[in-house]
Enzyme design. Structure first.
Site, PDB file in Angstrom:
ATOM      1  N   TYR A  51     -11.846  19.354  85.542  1.00 29.84           N
ATOM      2  CA  TYR A  51     -11.335  19.599  86.894  1.00 29.84           C
ATOM      3  C   TYR A  51     -11.110  21.086  87.169  1.00 29.84           C
ATOM      4  CZ  TYR A  51     -10.639  14.615  88.000  1.00 29.84           C
ATOM      5  OH  TYR A  51     -10.830  13.280  88.286  1.00 29.84           O
ATOM      6  N   HIS A 117     -13.729   7.960  88.774  1.00 30.13           N
ATOM      7  CA  HIS A 117     -14.371   9.251  89.050  1.00 30.13           C
ATOM      8  C   HIS A 117     -15.883   9.078  89.072  1.00 30.13           C
ATOM      9  CE1 HIS A 117     -15.613  13.448  88.689  1.00 30.13           C
ATOM     10  NE2 HIS A 117     -16.469  13.025  87.783  1.00 30.13           N
ATOM     11  N   GLU A 128     -21.164  17.141  83.492  1.00 27.84           N
ATOM     12  CA  GLU A 128     -20.049  16.277  83.075  1.00 27.84           C
ATOM     13  C   GLU A 128     -20.474  15.310  81.976  1.00 27.84           C
ATOM     14  OE1 GLU A 128     -18.622  14.589  86.764  1.00 27.84           O
ATOM     15  OE2 GLU A 128     -17.898  16.531  87.483  1.00 27.84           O
TER      16      GLU A 128
END
Ligand code: DAT
Ligand code: MG
Length: 151
Positions: A51, A117, A128
């Site tokens: 994040y 997410h 990611e």
């Protein structure tokens, strides 16, 4: 058409609420390919890296506490158009604004507990997936149903 990767995660509230199967099922039924899956307690450093673009936001400390508050289910999914399609399946960030039929629209009521997410671009999908999974944890395979999903 370009095959994309996306990183999908059932957040700690989704795990605590027993929604893991329900959430995995929505991506599985759609027809995307699962290439990685694990239950995982996220260390603070990883949450901060994941994040990092939000670190200036007022909610950032609570976001990090939330994501590290219990196990998450990390998933890597692959397919043509998977990034945008997964975002549609997930719904808007605020569950009260999310359309009925989406995961957040059906299963959540607050942004700070929005259960799942999904990567927001093909580039972030690759970034990611590499951040959350080791190479050996990802499987390259051909599902038996592949020729019944795409001509
Ligand atoms: P998304 O998860 O839909 O991609 P995002 O990347 O903008 O949304 O934000 C990441 C997460 O941060 C989001 O899922 C929940 C939290 N968040 C975002 N905006 C917030 C806000 N205004 N208040 C509290 N938490 C917020
Ligand atoms: Mg995001």
């Amino acid at each position: 058409e370009q095959v994309e990767q996306t990183y999908i995660m059932v957040k700690p509230d989704g795990v605590q609420r027993g929604l893991v199967g329900e959430i995995i099922s929505r991506f599985e039924r759609k027809g995307f390919k699962l290439t990685g899956l694990k239950l995982f307690q996220c260390p603070k450093e990883l949450a901060e890296e994941h994040y990092k673009d939000l670190r200036a936001k007022p909610f950032y400390p609570k976001l990090i506490d939330y994501i590290t508050s219990g196990p998450v289910v990390s998933m890597a999914w692959e397919g043509v158009g998977v990034v945008a399609s997964a975002r549609k399946l997930i719904g808007s960030t605020d569950p009260l604004q999310a359309e009925t039929g989406t995961i957040r629209g059906d299963l959540a009521v607050q942004t700070g507990r929005n259960v799942v997410h999904g990567s927001d671009s093909p580039e972030n999908g690759r970034r990611e997936t590499a951040l959350w999974f080791k190479e050996v944890e990802l499987c390259q395979w051909t599902p038996a149903q592949a020729s019944w999903l795409r001509e």
